[in-house]
Design a protein around this motif. Sequence first.
Motif, mmCIF file in Angstrom:
data_model
loop_
_atom_site.group_PDB
_atom_site.id
_atom_site.type_symbol
_atom_site.label_atom_id
_atom_site.label_comp_id
_atom_site.label_asym_id
_atom_site.label_seq_id
_atom_site.Cartn_x
_atom_site.Cartn_y
_atom_site.Cartn_z
ATOM 1 N N SER B 19 10.945 -104.846 110.041
ATOM 2 C CA SER B 19 10.539 -105.883 110.988
ATOM 3 C C SER B 19 10.295 -107.192 110.231
ATOM 4 O O SER B 19 9.601 -107.210 109.222
ATOM 5 N N GLY B 20 10.939 -108.258 110.710
ATOM 6 C CA GLY B 20 10.733 -109.569 110.090
ATOM 7 C C GLY B 20 11.785 -109.931 109.056
ATOM 8 O O GLY B 20 11.808 -111.057 108.558
ATOM 9 N N PRO B 129 14.458 -107.651 102.364
ATOM 10 C CA PRO B 129 13.993 -109.029 102.119
ATOM 11 C C PRO B 129 14.083 -109.315 100.618
ATOM 12 O O PRO B 129 14.065 -108.379 99.814
ATOM 13 N N PRO B 130 14.175 -110.582 100.229
ATOM 14 C CA PRO B 130 14.222 -110.906 98.799
ATOM 15 C C PRO B 130 12.980 -110.378 98.067
ATOM 16 O O PRO B 130 13.052 -110.012 96.908
ATOM 17 N N SER B 131 11.851 -110.338 98.781
ATOM 18 C CA SER B 131 10.609 -109.795 98.198
ATOM 19 C C SER B 131 9.631 -109.534 99.341
ATOM 20 O O SER B 131 9.826 -110.019 100.460
ATOM 21 N N LEU B 132 8.582 -108.768 99.081
ATOM 22 C CA LEU B 132 7.574 -108.522 100.121
ATOM 23 C C LEU B 132 6.816 -109.805 100.452
ATOM 24 O O LEU B 132 6.407 -110.008 101.591
ATOM 25 N N GLU B 133 6.657 -110.671 99.444
ATOM 26 C CA GLU B 133 5.974 -111.958 99.662
ATOM 27 C C GLU B 133 6.770 -112.786 100.679
ATOM 28 O O GLU B 133 6.211 -113.383 101.589
ATOM 29 N N GLU B 134 8.102 -112.782 100.510
ATOM 30 C CA GLU B 134 8.956 -113.539 101.416
ATOM 31 C C GLU B 134 8.901 -112.914 102.814
ATOM 32 O O GLU B 134 8.859 -113.633 103.817
ATOM 33 N N LEU B 135 8.871 -111.594 102.903
ATOM 34 C CA LEU B 135 8.784 -110.927 104.206
ATOM 35 C C LEU B 135 7.474 -111.313 104.886
ATOM 36 O O LEU B 135 7.450 -111.624 106.083
ATOM 37 N N SER B 136 6.398 -111.329 104.116
ATOM 38 C CA SER B 136 5.087 -111.704 104.649
ATOM 39 C C SER B 136 5.141 -113.138 105.190
ATOM 40 O O SER B 136 4.652 -113.430 106.282
ATOM 41 N N ARG B 137 5.800 -114.022 104.427
ATOM 42 C CA ARG B 137 5.927 -115.415 104.848
ATOM 43 C C ARG B 137 6.690 -115.506 106.171
ATOM 44 O O ARG B 137 6.310 -116.219 107.091
ATOM 45 N N ARG B 138 7.801 -114.711 106.258
ATOM 46 C CA ARG B 138 8.610 -114.731 107.487
ATOM 47 C C ARG B 138 7.823 -114.197 108.681
ATOM 48 O O ARG B 138 7.915 -114.727 109.787
ATOM 49 N N LEU B 139 7.056 -113.130 108.450
ATOM 50 C CA LEU B 139 6.262 -112.563 109.550
ATOM 51 C C LEU B 139 5.198 -113.558 110.019
ATOM 52 O O LEU B 139 4.969 -113.706 111.220
ATOM 53 N N HIS B 140 4.570 -114.256 109.073
ATOM 54 C CA HIS B 140 3.570 -115.259 109.444
ATOM 55 C C HIS B 140 4.200 -116.406 110.226
ATOM 56 O O HIS B 140 3.639 -116.884 111.209
ATOM 57 N N GLU B 148 -3.758 -108.376 111.235
ATOM 58 C CA GLU B 148 -3.801 -106.912 111.138
ATOM 59 C C GLU B 148 -2.419 -106.314 111.402
ATOM 60 O O GLU B 148 -1.963 -105.430 110.675
ATOM 61 N N VAL B 149 -1.750 -106.832 112.443
ATOM 62 C CA VAL B 149 -0.407 -106.334 112.792
ATOM 63 C C VAL B 149 0.572 -106.643 111.658
ATOM 64 O O VAL B 149 1.394 -105.802 111.281
ATOM 65 N N ILE B 150 0.460 -107.839 111.096
ATOM 66 C CA ILE B 150 1.344 -108.218 109.982
ATOM 67 C C ILE B 150 1.141 -107.253 108.816
ATOM 68 O O ILE B 150 2.102 -106.780 108.202
ATOM 69 N N GLU B 151 -0.120 -106.919 108.534
ATOM 70 C CA GLU B 151 -0.420 -105.998 107.431
ATOM 71 C C GLU B 151 0.217 -104.625 107.687
ATOM 72 O O GLU B 151 0.797 -104.010 106.788
ATOM 73 N N ARG B 153 2.889 -104.103 109.572
ATOM 74 C CA ARG B 153 4.343 -104.267 109.440
ATOM 75 C C ARG B 153 4.758 -104.260 107.969
ATOM 76 O O ARG B 153 5.785 -103.692 107.605
ATOM 77 N N LEU B 154 3.955 -104.895 107.121
ATOM 78 C CA LEU B 154 4.278 -104.940 105.686
ATOM 79 C C LEU B 154 4.187 -103.544 105.073
ATOM 80 O O LEU B 154 5.011 -103.164 104.242
ATOM 81 N N GLN B 155 3.171 -102.786 105.517
ATOM 82 C CA GLN B 155 3.015 -101.418 105.014
ATOM 83 C C GLN B 155 4.218 -100.577 105.429
ATOM 84 O O GLN B 155 4.806 -99.841 104.630
ATOM 85 N N ARG B 156 4.620 -100.741 106.710
ATOM 86 C CA ARG B 156 5.784 -100.016 107.236
ATOM 87 C C ARG B 156 7.058 -100.442 106.481
ATOM 88 O O ARG B 156 7.903 -99.614 106.161
ATOM 89 N N ALA B 157 7.176 -101.737 106.196
ATOM 90 C CA ALA B 157 8.342 -102.261 105.464
ATOM 91 C C ALA B 157 8.437 -101.611 104.098
ATOM 92 O O ALA B 157 9.519 -101.218 103.646
ATOM 93 N N ARG B 158 7.298 -101.478 103.438
ATOM 94 C CA ARG B 158 7.271 -100.861 102.108
ATOM 95 C C ARG B 158 7.780 -99.421 102.205
ATOM 96 O O ARG B 158 8.603 -98.980 101.402
ATOM 97 N N GLU B 159 7.344 -98.709 103.237
ATOM 98 C CA GLU B 159 7.792 -97.314 103.420
ATOM 99 C C GLU B 159 9.284 -97.255 103.708
ATOM 100 O O GLU B 159 10.006 -96.426 103.161
#
Lengths: 212, 212
Positions: B19-20, B129-140, B148-151, B153-159
Amino acid sequence: MTPTGKKRRGELIVLSGPSGVGKSTVIAELLSSRRDIYFSVSFTTRQPRTGEADGVNYNFVSRQEFQRMIADGELLEFAEFVGNYYGTSLKVIREQLERGIDVLLDIDVQGAAKVKERCAEAVTIFLIPPSLEELSRRLHSRNTDNEEVIEQRLQRAREECRESTHYDYLVVNETVVSAAGTILSILEAEQCRTPKRLYFIDGIVGGKNGQE
Amino acid sequence: MTPTGKKRRGELIVLSGPSGVGKSTVIAELLSSRRDIYFSVSFTTRQPRTGEADGVNYNFVSRQEFQRMIADGELLEFAEFVGNYYGTSLKVIREQLERGIDVLLDIDVQGAAKVKERCAEAVTIFLIPPSLEELSRRLHSRNTDNEEVIEQRLQRAREECRESTHYDYLVVNETVVSAAGTILSILEAEQCRTPKRLYFIDGIVGGKNGQE
């Protein structure tokens, strides 16, 4: 560079195709659009023909030097034709691949099989003519061979096409630009194959495939 | 059409990504440059949200109809989330592939695994994504989820990134155009894989791989 700071390894691309299919022209097109590809020049003990330059068409070496290269395990593959040796330097290729540079080899069906045996990750591509009729037309238009030689080349082409089923990819040379474009797409795709990208996942999830 | 008169079969392309990551935008770019690709729209029993159109975002069907599809073996894969069914029609996809049309599926990691199981020749691509930081930026920057939802999504992305090692290809979504271009290259390369081109060799050398 990647998230983990590792550099990707270059791809080893092996290109073969029957005489007259237009392989040299496709290679020239490839190298002109991707100047970062290292084209591996074969070593040979045969005498240079008129117009051939050392280091361009072949690396011309003495029989003694070639035998030293064999003895020292410096060759990825080699063969003897009509009393002359022809071979590919493993040493040179390995250096380029480790520097992350893609290497292109132009070798025949037997040589390609030897390379794949020693280097399973090599990407082997066979260039096929749209049809044997078209290949015959191309051989005639070169105006370099008589009818008998052309017939021999066509027979050899038929045999090589049968053996081409051992290659990873078959690219039809309809036009030089389309064939070169397809080979570039294959290269791009191969670089995205998951086993070659695991370092990237490591970089994202941390540790060995995320098994922290 | 080919020398033997056979038509090539379409490629089944499965695209997943966290996601994102920008999957929908990449798909839109892909479909705009290759209008001949058939984008498979999933079936669902959930209610359409505002702005969603039947046959575009989803094929909205009743629970009864979805259960009939399951019973009749019409689904390539399906899953139930929060009381609603989601699934992919095997029937529709098969028809397109047999007509030589490439089919694109947008499904999650579990769905992709089921498709690969039933259809080994499917080409599975995971968009990273190029990195998790970039994914976090895109989700924001989407401004649709709270912290909380973004967190989550990031956890799910890592999995999902960990599970992505089962995919054939990993494509980094640096920019929409480059990612779509890479996917098109993968498609072009896949069509040249030797097992998919044997009919061509048959056409050239005559008979079954030239074993006349």
